[in-house]
Write a protein that holds these residues in place. Structure first.
Motif, PDB file in Angstrom:
ATOM      1  N   LYS A   1       0.811  -1.219   0.000  1.00  0.00           N
ATOM      2  CA  LYS A   1       0.000   0.000   0.000  1.00  0.00           C
ATOM      3  C   LYS A   1       0.847   1.273   0.000  1.00  0.00           C
ATOM      4  O   LYS A   1       0.308   2.379   0.005  1.00  0.00           O
ATOM      5  CB  LYS A   1      -0.952  -0.003   1.197  1.00  0.00           C
ATOM      6  CG  LYS A   1      -0.270   0.156   2.546  1.00  0.00           C
ATOM      7  CD  LYS A   1      -1.290   0.065   3.676  1.00  0.00           C
ATOM      8  CE  LYS A   1      -0.632   0.267   5.040  1.00  0.00           C
ATOM      9  NZ  LYS A   1      -1.599   0.118   6.141  1.00  0.00           N
ATOM     10  N   ASN A   2       2.160   1.123  -0.030  1.00  0.00           N
ATOM     11  CA  ASN A   2       3.058   2.285  -0.064  1.00  0.00           C
ATOM     12  C   ASN A   2       3.243   2.702  -1.525  1.00  0.00           C
ATOM     13  O   ASN A   2       3.908   2.018  -2.302  1.00  0.00           O
ATOM     14  CB  ASN A   2       4.399   1.931   0.570  1.00  0.00           C
ATOM     15  CG  ASN A   2       5.260   3.143   0.829  1.00  0.00           C
ATOM     16  OD1 ASN A   2       5.350   4.044  -0.005  1.00  0.00           O
ATOM     17  ND2 ASN A   2       5.909   3.169   1.981  1.00  0.00           N
ATOM     18  N   TYR A   3       2.666   3.836  -1.896  1.00  0.00           N
ATOM     19  CA  TYR A   3       2.682   4.244  -3.306  1.00  0.00           C
ATOM     20  C   TYR A   3       4.093   4.516  -3.814  1.00  0.00           C
ATOM     21  O   TYR A   3       4.360   4.392  -5.024  1.00  0.00           O
ATOM     22  CB  TYR A   3       1.815   5.491  -3.501  1.00  0.00           C
ATOM     23  CG  TYR A   3       2.506   6.783  -3.195  1.00  0.00           C
ATOM     24  CD1 TYR A   3       3.121   7.522  -4.206  1.00  0.00           C
ATOM     25  CD2 TYR A   3       2.566   7.281  -1.896  1.00  0.00           C
ATOM     26  CE1 TYR A   3       3.767   8.712  -3.930  1.00  0.00           C
ATOM     27  CE2 TYR A   3       3.211   8.465  -1.619  1.00  0.00           C
ATOM     28  CZ  TYR A   3       3.814   9.183  -2.638  1.00  0.00           C
ATOM     29  OH  TYR A   3       4.457  10.355  -2.368  1.00  0.00           O
ATOM     30  N   ARG A   4       5.029   4.855  -2.922  1.00  0.00           N
ATOM     31  CA  ARG A   4       6.388   5.131  -3.360  1.00  0.00           C
ATOM     32  C   ARG A   4       7.027   3.893  -3.981  1.00  0.00           C
ATOM     33  O   ARG A   4       7.801   3.980  -4.935  1.00  0.00           O
ATOM     34  CB  ARG A   4       7.240   5.620  -2.187  1.00  0.00           C
ATOM     35  CG  ARG A   4       6.717   6.892  -1.536  1.00  0.00           C
ATOM     36  CD  ARG A   4       7.489   7.224  -0.264  1.00  0.00           C
ATOM     37  NE  ARG A   4       6.794   8.220   0.529  1.00  0.00           N
ATOM     38  CZ  ARG A   4       5.877   7.941   1.454  1.00  0.00           C
ATOM     39  NH1 ARG A   4       5.550   6.665   1.684  1.00  0.00           N
ATOM     40  NH2 ARG A   4       5.283   8.893   2.118  1.00  0.00           N
ATOM     41  N   GLY A   5       6.685   2.722  -3.447  1.00  0.00           N
ATOM     42  CA  GLY A   5       7.194   1.481  -4.017  1.00  0.00           C
ATOM     43  C   GLY A   5       6.708   1.272  -5.441  1.00  0.00           C
ATOM     44  O   GLY A   5       7.466   0.840  -6.317  1.00  0.00           O
ATOM     45  N   TRP A   6       5.442   1.619  -5.697  1.00  0.00           N
ATOM     46  CA  TRP A   6       4.895   1.475  -7.050  1.00  0.00           C
ATOM     47  C   TRP A   6       5.515   2.483  -8.010  1.00  0.00           C
ATOM     48  O   TRP A   6       5.762   2.175  -9.184  1.00  0.00           O
ATOM     49  CB  TRP A   6       3.380   1.635  -7.017  1.00  0.00           C
ATOM     50  CG  TRP A   6       2.694   0.540  -6.266  1.00  0.00           C
ATOM     51  CD1 TRP A   6       2.144   0.603  -5.025  1.00  0.00           C
ATOM     52  CD2 TRP A   6       2.528  -0.819  -6.700  1.00  0.00           C
ATOM     53  NE1 TRP A   6       1.630  -0.613  -4.651  1.00  0.00           N
ATOM     54  CE2 TRP A   6       1.843  -1.509  -5.662  1.00  0.00           C
ATOM     55  CE3 TRP A   6       2.875  -1.521  -7.849  1.00  0.00           C
ATOM     56  CZ2 TRP A   6       1.520  -2.856  -5.753  1.00  0.00           C
ATOM     57  CZ3 TRP A   6       2.546  -2.868  -7.944  1.00  0.00           C
ATOM     58  CH2 TRP A   6       1.879  -3.515  -6.899  1.00  0.00           C
ATOM     59  N   MET A   7       5.781   3.700  -7.525  1.00  0.00           N
ATOM     60  CA  MET A   7       6.429   4.707  -8.371  1.00  0.00           C
ATOM     61  C   MET A   7       7.839   4.263  -8.756  1.00  0.00           C
ATOM     62  O   MET A   7       8.260   4.398  -9.909  1.00  0.00           O
ATOM     63  CB  MET A   7       6.493   6.058  -7.649  1.00  0.00           C
ATOM     64  CG  MET A   7       5.150   6.702  -7.358  1.00  0.00           C
ATOM     65  SD  MET A   7       4.193   7.113  -8.849  1.00  0.00           S
ATOM     66  CE  MET A   7       3.019   5.733  -8.897  1.00  0.00           C
TER      67      MET A   7
END
Length: 312
Positions: free
Chosen positions: A107-113
């Motif tokens: 759920k950490n969007y930074r990982g997806w970015m």
């Protein structure tokens, strides 16, 4: 690697380990055609069998490496799991459920970015490894050994280029904090995309080799810079974030290969330039990454964290 080294040098540590690993792609481009040719000429094995036999060599190296890691690898910064007291203490301290750690990372969007960014730097590197020898062989009519040697130059640049990305990330982190790491990643990623566009437009053999070498340095450095940011996303779910980012690289390779290099409608040189444009577009997610305690590319830290400055 991110668990074994402190934040101030983690970019270099990740860059050297991954860069020297990726250098194996360059070595393979150089050595595998030689092995294949030797099997065909000396053992008089049919072509369809010779390339299969050639793959026994890297398979053997992989098995030997796995055994060496099992024998000589250290599990933790301060010892191995066989130290019973350490293992027992870890089990007592580690009460958090695996599923909680997993979802905290997902759920950490930074990982997806970062996964998107890595998909179009390391993913592009993997795709280039797949197509570059054939590109020079078909477009410039060089023989297979020469094409393999040229392609090897691309992968073997990892000897210094990806570690250099880690060095730049750590240096920018010490000088400018997280903002420096992010700006460094974006700038190098953007330059790599521009060079990739240019690679598909150059018509001479010599010019293509020069541009390819420059492109290899920047695209591999971008990968090193990406993993200079990864360890700071979530200490709690570090393995999950690392896995997400790494799998983004693999998925990026799959996507670019399928979209641009799996058909005959578009020439390879045009596909390479389009791949560069995709790199430029997917450098943008870096600007969306924001850390409350450190800030982002365009914003400073949150006021509640303005005095929080751990060593980057």
């Amino acid at each position: 690697m991110s668990s074994m080294f402190s934040g101030c040098v983690v970019g270099v540590a990740n860059g050297v380990s991954a860069g020297w690993a990726n250098m194996g792609a360059g070595v393979a481009q150089l050595v595998m055609p030689i092995i294949y040719t030797a099997i065909c000429n000396n053992l008089h094995v049919p072509n369809s069998t010779a390339w299969r036999v050639a793959f026994l060599i890297p398979s053997l190296f992989q098995v030997v490496t796995a055994i060496l890691v099992l024998i000589y690898g250290q599990d933790l910064p301060n010892g191995n799991y066989r130290d019973y007291c350490r293992k027992k203490r870890m089990l007592l301290e580690s009460k958090e459920k695996f599923i909680d750690i997993l979802f905290n990372g997902l759920k950490n969007y930074r990982g997806w970015m970062l996964a998107l960014t890595y998909g179009f730097c390391f993913g592009v590197e993997l795709t280039t490894d797949n197509v570059i020898a054939e590109y020079f062989y078909d477009r410039f009519n060089v023989n297979i050994e020469v094409a393999g040697t040229i392609a090897a130059m691309f992968g073997m640049a990892n000897l210094f280029s990806r570690p250099m990305g880690g060095v730049v990330s750590d240096a920018m982190g010490r000088r400018f904090g997280m903002r420096g790491r992010l700006w460094g990643l974006w700038a190098v990623h953007l330059l790599a995309g521009l060079l990739c566009v240019l690679l598909g437009r150059v018509d001479s053999l010599e010019g293509s080799i020069v541009v390819m070498c420059l492109f290899s340095v920047f695209v591999q450095a971008a990968s090193g810079l990406t993993f200079g940011v990864v360890p700071f996303v979530s200490k709690r779910s570090l393995g999950v974030i690392s896995g997400m980012t790494g799998s983004g690289g693999t998925m990026g390779a799959v996507v670019t290969q399928l979209l641009l290099f799996s058909g005959s409608e578009i020439s390879t040189q045009t596909s390479i330039s389009l791949m560069g444009l995709m790199m430029i577009v997917f450098s943008i997610p870096t600007a969306l990454i924001y850390f409350p305690q450190w800030g982002g590319m365009f914003c400073g830290p949150n006021s509640a964290h303005e005095h929080y400055r751990p060593l980057l």
